[in-house]
Scaffold this active site. Structure first.
Site, mmCIF file in Angstrom:
data_model
loop_
_atom_site.group_PDB
_atom_site.id
_atom_site.type_symbol
_atom_site.label_atom_id
_atom_site.label_comp_id
_atom_site.label_asym_id
_atom_site.label_seq_id
_atom_site.Cartn_x
_atom_site.Cartn_y
_atom_site.Cartn_z
ATOM 1 N N ASP A 137 0.831 -1.204 0.000
ATOM 2 C CA ASP A 137 0.000 0.000 0.000
ATOM 3 C C ASP A 137 0.869 1.259 0.000
ATOM 4 N N CYS A 194 -23.531 -15.387 -5.663
ATOM 5 C CA CYS A 194 -23.693 -14.625 -4.411
ATOM 6 C C CYS A 194 -23.650 -13.110 -4.685
ATOM 7 N N CYS A 201 -23.979 -3.518 1.680
ATOM 8 C CA CYS A 201 -23.251 -2.238 1.757
ATOM 9 C C CYS A 201 -24.216 -1.116 2.167
ATOM 10 N N CYS A 246 -14.626 0.534 7.386
ATOM 11 C CA CYS A 246 -15.898 -0.207 7.313
ATOM 12 C C CYS A 246 -15.571 -1.632 6.877
ATOM 13 N N CYS A 253 -19.487 -11.772 3.938
ATOM 14 C CA CYS A 253 -19.007 -12.683 2.884
ATOM 15 C C CYS A 253 -18.902 -14.110 3.417
HETATM 16 C C1 B12 Z 1 -7.395 3.310 -3.136
HETATM 17 C C2 B12 Z 1 -7.573 2.218 -2.113
HETATM 18 C C3 B12 Z 1 -8.746 2.234 -1.348
HETATM 19 C C4 B12 Z 1 -9.908 3.179 -1.649
HETATM 20 C C5 B12 Z 1 -10.681 2.661 -2.890
HETATM 21 C C6 B12 Z 1 -11.129 1.190 -2.736
HETATM 22 C C7 B12 Z 1 -11.028 0.377 -4.005
HETATM 23 N N1 B12 Z 1 -11.835 -0.673 -4.045
HETATM 24 O O1 B12 Z 1 -10.244 0.646 -4.905
HETATM 25 C C8 B12 Z 1 -10.689 3.163 -0.308
HETATM 26 C C9 B12 Z 1 -10.194 4.273 0.590
HETATM 27 C C10 B12 Z 1 -12.201 3.269 -0.434
HETATM 28 C C11 B12 Z 1 -10.220 1.815 0.260
HETATM 29 C C12 B12 Z 1 -10.934 1.072 1.175
HETATM 30 C C13 B12 Z 1 -10.523 -0.151 1.673
HETATM 31 N N2 B12 Z 1 -9.320 -0.712 1.541
HETATM 32 CO CO1 B12 Z 1 -7.995 -0.059 0.327
HETATM 33 N N3 B12 Z 1 -6.632 0.347 -0.970
HETATM 34 C C14 B12 Z 1 -6.583 1.226 -1.922
HETATM 35 C C15 B12 Z 1 -5.273 1.067 -2.728
HETATM 36 C C16 B12 Z 1 -4.283 2.146 -2.273
HETATM 37 C C17 B12 Z 1 -5.441 1.128 -4.245
HETATM 38 C C18 B12 Z 1 -6.586 0.247 -4.770
HETATM 39 C C19 B12 Z 1 -6.834 0.518 -6.218
HETATM 40 O O2 B12 Z 1 -5.912 0.473 -7.034
HETATM 41 N N4 B12 Z 1 -8.075 0.853 -6.553
HETATM 42 C C20 B12 Z 1 -8.433 1.189 -7.883
HETATM 43 C C21 B12 Z 1 -9.592 0.341 -8.347
HETATM 44 C C22 B12 Z 1 -9.879 0.658 -9.814
HETATM 45 O O3 B12 Z 1 -9.148 -0.994 -8.279
HETATM 46 P P1 B12 Z 1 -10.119 -2.172 -7.933
HETATM 47 O O4 B12 Z 1 -11.059 -1.838 -6.855
HETATM 48 O O5 B12 Z 1 -9.267 -3.364 -7.704
HETATM 49 O O6 B12 Z 1 -10.946 -2.213 -9.278
HETATM 50 C C23 B12 Z 1 -10.787 -3.150 -10.252
HETATM 51 C C24 B12 Z 1 -12.118 -3.840 -10.447
HETATM 52 O O7 B12 Z 1 -13.139 -2.881 -10.472
HETATM 53 C C25 B12 Z 1 -11.803 -4.444 -11.759
HETATM 54 N N5 B12 Z 1 -12.975 -4.770 -12.522
HETATM 55 C C26 B12 Z 1 -13.802 -3.985 -13.199
HETATM 56 N N6 B12 Z 1 -14.744 -4.739 -13.787
HETATM 57 C C27 B12 Z 1 -14.480 -6.016 -13.480
HETATM 58 C C28 B12 Z 1 -15.104 -7.188 -13.803
HETATM 59 C C29 B12 Z 1 -14.585 -8.398 -13.311
HETATM 60 C C30 B12 Z 1 -15.258 -9.676 -13.697
HETATM 61 C C31 B12 Z 1 -13.431 -8.429 -12.474
HETATM 62 C C32 B12 Z 1 -12.863 -9.697 -11.910
HETATM 63 C C33 B12 Z 1 -12.792 -7.216 -12.148
HETATM 64 C C34 B12 Z 1 -13.345 -6.034 -12.663
HETATM 65 O O8 B12 Z 1 -10.995 -3.552 -12.515
HETATM 66 C C35 B12 Z 1 -10.512 -2.562 -11.633
HETATM 67 C C36 B12 Z 1 -9.076 -2.280 -11.957
HETATM 68 O O9 B12 Z 1 -8.341 -3.423 -12.241
HETATM 69 C C37 B12 Z 1 -4.831 -0.385 -2.302
HETATM 70 C C38 B12 Z 1 -3.301 -0.605 -2.244
HETATM 71 C C39 B12 Z 1 -2.740 -0.759 -3.634
HETATM 72 N N7 B12 Z 1 -1.726 0.007 -3.975
HETATM 73 O O10 B12 Z 1 -3.216 -1.552 -4.423
HETATM 74 C C40 B12 Z 1 -5.505 -0.588 -0.923
HETATM 75 C C41 B12 Z 1 -6.102 -1.972 -0.635
HETATM 76 C C42 B12 Z 1 -6.907 -2.394 -1.843
HETATM 77 N N8 B12 Z 1 -7.065 -1.701 0.494
HETATM 78 C C43 B12 Z 1 -7.150 -2.652 1.306
HETATM 79 C C44 B12 Z 1 -8.082 -2.669 2.383
HETATM 80 C C45 B12 Z 1 -7.839 -3.692 3.493
HETATM 81 C C46 B12 Z 1 -9.172 -1.778 2.395
HETATM 82 C C47 B12 Z 1 -10.412 -1.838 3.319
HETATM 83 C C48 B12 Z 1 -10.886 -3.254 3.614
HETATM 84 C C49 B12 Z 1 -10.094 -1.077 4.641
HETATM 85 C C50 B12 Z 1 -11.276 -0.943 5.584
HETATM 86 N N9 B12 Z 1 -11.706 -2.003 6.261
HETATM 87 O O11 B12 Z 1 -11.822 0.120 5.754
HETATM 88 C C51 B12 Z 1 -11.445 -1.038 2.486
HETATM 89 C C52 B12 Z 1 -12.241 -1.937 1.523
HETATM 90 C C53 B12 Z 1 -13.263 -1.196 0.721
HETATM 91 C C54 B12 Z 1 -13.640 -1.939 -0.560
HETATM 92 N N10 B12 Z 1 -14.774 -2.639 -0.553
HETATM 93 O O12 B12 Z 1 -12.891 -1.891 -1.530
HETATM 94 C C55 B12 Z 1 -6.230 -3.828 0.981
HETATM 95 C C56 B12 Z 1 -7.062 -4.987 0.397
HETATM 96 C C57 B12 Z 1 -6.543 -6.376 0.783
HETATM 97 C C58 B12 Z 1 -7.334 -7.463 0.108
HETATM 98 N N11 B12 Z 1 -7.476 -8.610 0.780
HETATM 99 O O13 B12 Z 1 -7.807 -7.339 -0.998
HETATM 100 C C59 B12 Z 1 -5.218 -3.135 -0.044
HETATM 101 C C60 B12 Z 1 -4.711 -4.055 -1.153
HETATM 102 C C61 B12 Z 1 -4.029 -2.617 0.796
HETATM 103 C C62 B12 Z 1 -3.043 -3.732 1.191
HETATM 104 N N12 B12 Z 1 -1.783 -3.635 0.794
HETATM 105 O O14 B12 Z 1 -3.392 -4.695 1.818
HETATM 106 N N13 B12 Z 1 -9.053 1.433 -0.268
HETATM 107 S S1 SF4 Z 2 -17.255 -11.121 -2.332
HETATM 108 FE FE1 SF4 Z 2 -18.156 -12.590 -0.864
HETATM 109 S S2 SF4 Z 2 -20.126 -11.637 -0.342
HETATM 110 FE FE2 SF4 Z 2 -19.418 -10.642 -2.210
HETATM 111 S S3 SF4 Z 2 -20.324 -11.807 -3.887
HETATM 112 FE FE3 SF4 Z 2 -18.299 -12.689 -3.519
HETATM 113 S S4 SF4 Z 2 -18.686 -14.380 -2.110
HETATM 114 FE FE4 SF4 Z 2 -20.510 -13.073 -2.008
HETATM 115 S S1 SF4 Z 3 -16.286 -0.927 2.841
HETATM 116 FE FE1 SF4 Z 3 -18.368 -0.487 3.589
HETATM 117 S S2 SF4 Z 3 -19.036 1.267 2.374
HETATM 118 FE FE2 SF4 Z 3 -17.244 0.410 1.313
HETATM 119 S S3 SF4 Z 3 -18.056 -1.054 -0.170
HETATM 120 FE FE3 SF4 Z 3 -17.686 -2.237 1.697
HETATM 121 S S4 SF4 Z 3 -19.619 -2.172 2.806
HETATM 122 FE FE4 SF4 Z 3 -19.709 -0.566 1.281
#
Ligand code: B12
Ligand code: SF4
Ligand code: SF4
Length: 332
Positions: A137, A194, A201, A246, A253
């Site tokens: 990260d 699922c 959310c 959150c 899941c």
């Molecule tokens: C920016 C960021 C955030 C942002 C944006 C979240 C997001 N989903 O991107 C915010 C602040 C909201 C956030 C929140 C959280 N984060 Co964060 N975050 C990051 C960060 C810095 C970059 C992620 C990124 O590149 N996002 C950009 C988007 C475009 O990427 P994406 O979500 O993967 O989107 C892809 C999909 O949409 C996909 N896609 C689109 N269409 C389709 C269709 C199919 C079929 C498929 C398969 C894919 C797909 O394409 C996109 C790009 O490849 C990473 C660290 C890193 N450098 O990677 C940590 C990271 C992702 N975060 C992490 C964590 C732990 C969290 C939280 C759980 C923290 C919390 N409990 O509050 C939450 C989870 C929220 C959520 N549901 O995502 C961990 C996740 C670990 C894991 N097991 O996956 C990371 C990897 C940090 C780490 N080193 O561990 N985060």
């Molecule tokens: S991520 Fe977990 S809760 Fe969400 S669709 Fe996949 S199996 Fe279900």
């Molecule tokens: S982290 Fe919370 S607000 Fe963000 S996608 Fe998951 S359930 Fe929704």
């Protein structure tokens, strides 16, 4: 004397065993190739404005596309998973705000790099000419996408990576290296039909399967925004008790039902607290905040940010109470 291991297969086994001995739960290795489809999706995510105010996500696209733009001649991307699950839950007292599980203990930005450095040293022992670079990260790398490519897990519909063995409560660590290894295959998707996370959310931030709009995501507002930024009403009214981060989409899941506890003691909840009293937060002095959250992820929000979050929750509770009492009266 330590002799470099010659066979690629043997070298791969040695480095994987070594990563597990450092306390990581999973390790996989992907061939360093440009992430063509992934960066296309990423560009679309940016075009839609889903990165909210995280302007840094717009920069360094060439590095997200190709890790060789970071470390020239990278051949391998070593990916590790650090389990942070501890068997504690949140209490449901409305005077308290929930802290996201990943932030109960020490900051992973402090815990993981030292272990990644040890693996990087081991790679250099096996291949003295190798260059390495570590991340968790900490840079313009699509960590989740590399975790999928390295076979650690699949990207769930909530967008976090899920492992069949340890669910999704893990951090991702990355080592780029010019050393060559045997490579793992990407993990297939086990979400099936699922949709539990999309339905659960509180703010409908998962706008379609696999796609999170950060403008609606509670962690973005409670962690990433400056303390003087106010929450939009649709977020403020649906915080669902979250004071910092959150976990709702991961709590529901099914793959997180049988999680194994982390072996890393530093992720145990500080003071055994998984929630914080909102009045206590409001009255915290800067000194108390700095002592309580030294080396904790919560320090990222700063004292003023945590107080803003606590106030938003208190106001939400007041509104709820009023609505409940109005309902009671109207039923007479
Ligand atoms: C920016 C960021 C955030 C942002 C944006 C979240 C997001 N989903 O991107 C915010 C602040 C909201 C956030 C929140 C959280 N984060 Co964060 N975050 C990051 C960060 C810095 C970059 C992620 C990124 O590149 N996002 C950009 C988007 C475009 O990427 P994406 O979500 O993967 O989107 C892809 C999909 O949409 C996909 N896609 C689109 N269409 C389709 C269709 C199919 C079929 C498929 C398969 C894919 C797909 O394409 C996109 C790009 O490849 C990473 C660290 C890193 N450098 O990677 C940590 C990271 C992702 N975060 C992490 C964590 C732990 C969290 C939280 C759980 C923290 C919390 N409990 O509050 C939450 C989870 C929220 C959520 N549901 O995502 C961990 C996740 C670990 C894991 N097991 O996956 C990371 C990897 C940090 C780490 N080193 O561990 N985060
Ligand atoms: S991520 Fe977990 S809760 Fe969400 S669709 Fe996949 S199996 Fe279900
Ligand atoms: S982290 Fe919370 S607000 Fe963000 S996608 Fe998951 S359930 Fe929704």
């Amino acid at each position: 004397m330590n002799t470099p291991v010659q066979s690629l297969h043997e070298r791969t086994l040695v480095i994987k065993d070594y990563a597990l001995s450092c306390g990581f739960s999973l390790v996989g290795i992907a061939k360093a190739e440009p992430l063509a489809q992934e960066t296309e999706h990423f560009a679309e995510w940016l075009r839609q404005g889903f990165h909210a105010g995280m302007g840094y996500m717009e920069r360094n696209q060439e590095k997200r596309y190709d890790v060789c733009a970071i470390l020239p001649e990278t051949r391998s991307v070593v990916v590790v998973a650090q389990n942070y699950y501890t068997p504690h839950q949140h209490c449901t007292d409305t005077n308290k705000g929930k802290i996201s599980r990943y932030a109960w203990g020490d900051d992973y930005h402090d815990v993981i790099p030292e272990k990644l450095e040890r693996i990087a040293d081991e790679i250099k022992r096996l291949d003295p000419n190798a260059a390495t670079k570590i991340y968790t990260d900490t840079g313009a790398i699509l960590e989740k996408q590399w975790a999928v490519r390295a076979g650690i897990g699949w990207q769930g519909k909530h967008s976090n990576v899920i492992s069949r063995d340890i669910g999704s409560w893990f951090f991702i660590g990355i080592i780029l290296t010019t050393a060559e290894f045997c490579y793992d295959s990407p993990m297939q998707d086990f979400c099936g039909s699922c949709t539990a996370c999309l339905q659960a959310c509180p703010t409908q931030a998962i706008v379609s399967p696999y796609v999170v709009d950060a403008r609606k995501c509670i962690p973005y507002w409670t962690i990433e925004t400056k303390p003087d930024v106010e929450f939009p009403p649709e977020v403020a009214e649906n915080l669902d008790g979250w004071l910092f981060g959150c976990d709702t989409c991961q709590d529901v899941c099914p793959w997180n039902r049988f999680q194994k506890p982390s072996t890393e003691d530093r992720f145990q909840p500080r003071f055994e607290e998984t929630t914080l009293n909102l009045n206590v937060v409001q009255q915290m002095t800067q000194e108390e905040f700095s002592t309580r959250f030294r080396k904790s992820p919560v320090k990222r929000s700063k004292r003023a940010g945590l107080k803003r979050n606590a106030l938003a929750l208190q106001l939400a509770h007041q509104r709820q109470k009023k609505a409940d009492s109005d309902d009671e009266h109207s039923s007479f």
